[in-house]
Design a protein around this motif. Sequence first.
Motif, PDB file in Angstrom:
ATOM      1  N   THR A  48     -58.742 -30.811 -37.660  1.00  0.00           N
ATOM      2  CA  THR A  48     -57.391 -30.389 -37.314  1.00  0.00           C
ATOM      3  C   THR A  48     -56.415 -31.558 -37.432  1.00  0.00           C
ATOM      4  O   THR A  48     -56.717 -32.664 -37.008  1.00  0.00           O
ATOM      5  CB  THR A  48     -57.359 -29.851 -35.865  1.00  0.00           C
ATOM      6  N   GLU A  49     -55.251 -31.282 -38.012  1.00  0.00           N
ATOM      7  CA  GLU A  49     -54.192 -32.291 -38.089  1.00  0.00           C
ATOM      8  C   GLU A  49     -53.250 -32.100 -36.904  1.00  0.00           C
ATOM      9  O   GLU A  49     -52.819 -30.981 -36.621  1.00  0.00           O
ATOM     10  CB  GLU A  49     -53.410 -32.140 -39.394  1.00  0.00           C
ATOM     11  N   LEU A  50     -52.948 -33.209 -36.228  1.00  0.00           N
ATOM     12  CA  LEU A  50     -52.077 -33.177 -35.051  1.00  0.00           C
ATOM     13  C   LEU A  50     -50.858 -34.068 -35.257  1.00  0.00           C
ATOM     14  O   LEU A  50     -50.973 -35.125 -35.876  1.00  0.00           O
ATOM     15  CB  LEU A  50     -52.816 -33.705 -33.820  1.00  0.00           C
ATOM     16  N   PRO A  51     -49.705 -33.684 -34.693  1.00  0.00           N
ATOM     17  CA  PRO A  51     -48.584 -34.629 -34.689  1.00  0.00           C
ATOM     18  C   PRO A  51     -48.908 -35.781 -33.736  1.00  0.00           C
ATOM     19  O   PRO A  51     -49.667 -35.612 -32.773  1.00  0.00           O
ATOM     20  CB  PRO A  51     -47.410 -33.789 -34.182  1.00  0.00           C
ATOM     21  N   ASP A  52     -48.340 -36.930 -34.007  1.00  0.00           N
ATOM     22  CA  ASP A  52     -48.643 -38.124 -33.211  1.00  0.00           C
ATOM     23  C   ASP A  52     -48.353 -37.948 -31.728  1.00  0.00           C
ATOM     24  O   ASP A  52     -49.049 -38.506 -30.882  1.00  0.00           O
ATOM     25  CB  ASP A  52     -47.859 -39.334 -33.735  1.00  0.00           C
ATOM     26  N   TYR A  53     -47.338 -37.155 -31.390  1.00  0.00           N
ATOM     27  CA  TYR A  53     -46.950 -37.082 -29.981  1.00  0.00           C
ATOM     28  C   TYR A  53     -48.012 -36.441 -29.095  1.00  0.00           C
ATOM     29  O   TYR A  53     -48.036 -36.686 -27.885  1.00  0.00           O
ATOM     30  CB  TYR A  53     -45.592 -36.381 -29.816  1.00  0.00           C
ATOM     31  N   ILE A  54     -48.902 -35.635 -29.666  1.00  0.00           N
ATOM     32  CA  ILE A  54     -49.971 -35.056 -28.841  1.00  0.00           C
ATOM     33  C   ILE A  54     -51.340 -35.638 -29.153  1.00  0.00           C
ATOM     34  O   ILE A  54     -52.319 -35.286 -28.510  1.00  0.00           O
ATOM     35  CB  ILE A  54     -50.031 -33.525 -28.952  1.00  0.00           C
ATOM     36  N   ASP A  55     -51.414 -36.534 -30.103  1.00  0.00           N
ATOM     37  CA  ASP A  55     -52.699 -37.125 -30.479  1.00  0.00           C
ATOM     38  C   ASP A  55     -53.036 -38.269 -29.524  1.00  0.00           C
ATOM     39  O   ASP A  55     -53.099 -39.433 -29.907  1.00  0.00           O
ATOM     40  CB  ASP A  55     -52.647 -37.612 -31.930  1.00  0.00           C
ATOM     41  N   LYS A  56     -53.231 -37.892 -28.267  1.00  0.00           N
ATOM     42  CA  LYS A  56     -53.535 -38.864 -27.213  1.00  0.00           C
ATOM     43  C   LYS A  56     -54.310 -38.132 -26.115  1.00  0.00           C
ATOM     44  O   LYS A  56     -54.282 -36.903 -26.044  1.00  0.00           O
ATOM     45  CB  LYS A  56     -52.272 -39.521 -26.669  1.00  0.00           C
ATOM     46  N   PRO A 100     -61.192 -36.110 -27.680  1.00  0.00           N
ATOM     47  CA  PRO A 100     -60.057 -36.066 -28.612  1.00  0.00           C
ATOM     48  C   PRO A 100     -59.645 -34.623 -28.922  1.00  0.00           C
ATOM     49  O   PRO A 100     -60.485 -33.766 -29.216  1.00  0.00           O
ATOM     50  CB  PRO A 100     -60.587 -36.793 -29.849  1.00  0.00           C
ATOM     51  N   LEU A 101     -58.364 -34.363 -28.831  1.00  0.00           N
ATOM     52  CA  LEU A 101     -57.827 -33.010 -28.968  1.00  0.00           C
ATOM     53  C   LEU A 101     -58.106 -32.409 -30.344  1.00  0.00           C
ATOM     54  O   LEU A 101     -58.414 -31.225 -30.452  1.00  0.00           O
ATOM     55  CB  LEU A 101     -56.329 -33.029 -28.672  1.00  0.00           C
ATOM     56  N   ASP A 102     -58.047 -33.225 -31.412  1.00  0.00           N
ATOM     57  CA  ASP A 102     -58.258 -32.666 -32.749  1.00  0.00           C
ATOM     58  C   ASP A 102     -59.658 -32.081 -32.903  1.00  0.00           C
ATOM     59  O   ASP A 102     -59.833 -30.970 -33.410  1.00  0.00           O
ATOM     60  CB  ASP A 102     -57.955 -33.692 -33.843  1.00  0.00           C
ATOM     61  N   SER A 103     -60.691 -32.771 -32.439  1.00  0.00           N
ATOM     62  CA  SER A 103     -62.051 -32.249 -32.580  1.00  0.00           C
ATOM     63  C   SER A 103     -62.293 -31.080 -31.632  1.00  0.00           C
ATOM     64  O   SER A 103     -63.038 -30.152 -31.956  1.00  0.00           O
ATOM     65  CB  SER A 103     -63.090 -33.352 -32.388  1.00  0.00           C
ATOM     66  N   MET A 104     -61.645 -31.088 -30.464  1.00  0.00           N
ATOM     67  CA  MET A 104     -61.801 -29.983 -29.522  1.00  0.00           C
ATOM     68  C   MET A 104     -61.171 -28.703 -30.087  1.00  0.00           C
ATOM     69  O   MET A 104     -61.751 -27.618 -29.989  1.00  0.00           O
ATOM     70  CB  MET A 104     -61.153 -30.365 -28.185  1.00  0.00           C
ATOM     71  N   ILE A 105     -60.002 -28.823 -30.717  1.00  0.00           N
ATOM     72  CA  ILE A 105     -59.356 -27.655 -31.336  1.00  0.00           C
ATOM     73  C   ILE A 105     -60.203 -27.157 -32.498  1.00  0.00           C
ATOM     74  O   ILE A 105     -60.433 -25.949 -32.638  1.00  0.00           O
ATOM     75  CB  ILE A 105     -57.922 -28.005 -31.789  1.00  0.00           C
ATOM     76  N   GLN A 106     -60.674 -28.047 -33.348  1.00  0.00           N
ATOM     77  CA  GLN A 106     -61.501 -27.673 -34.503  1.00  0.00           C
ATOM     78  C   GLN A 106     -62.746 -26.892 -34.047  1.00  0.00           C
ATOM     79  O   GLN A 106     -63.065 -25.834 -34.597  1.00  0.00           O
ATOM     80  CB  GLN A 106     -61.914 -28.927 -35.267  1.00  0.00           C
TER      81      GLN A 106
END
Length: 191
Positions: free
Chosen positions: A52-60, A84-90
């Motif tokens: 998943t691609e995330l904008p920087d403001y939530i990639d924390k 990490p949010l990207d792997s959790m969303i994926q």
Amino acid sequence: MKKIITILSFCLLSGCLGGYSPQSKFYNLQPLSSSKTTPLSTKKLSIGISPTELPDYIDKPQIISFDKGNPQMNIDELNRWGEPLDSMIQRTIASDIALYLPNSIVKPKSSLLEKFNLLVDVQIIRFDMIKNQQAILDAWWYISTPNGTILKRQQSSFNAPIKKGYDSYANIMSDLLGKMSKTIAEQLIKY
């Protein structure tokens, strides 16, 4: 001099013993429950969910919120995502789509060597909340072939009211991802 050292030692010791630091809370996104979903198709597909691609403001790790009508971000140091949010969303999207397509192989794509018939890419635009009011999920998603031909491109926007607190927010965001996953699954069965 001895008196100063004694006073400084007392101050340091009392600060270590008497201070209170609130504990951080950690949240995860939860896949849909099989009791809340109805399979959409018995097709046997092989589907890879790309990172998943995330904008920087939530990639924390901290959970982000906004106050209504205020563009200033609230970054909560004590309420965090458990990974990490990207792997959790994926992973959540892959689990949700697998429930809608139970005869298909649906998994997060983690290697270039993995081969799938169809790939799903998700670009998150917004994944945040208006504090104690509304959760917002806005994303572009793509269905493509392994050679890069885009079969479907669509933007999905979902929001829902939330009760006070981060427990409600994490549960609602899981539900919104489930709604988007259903929309994606409805398109996947056309190919």
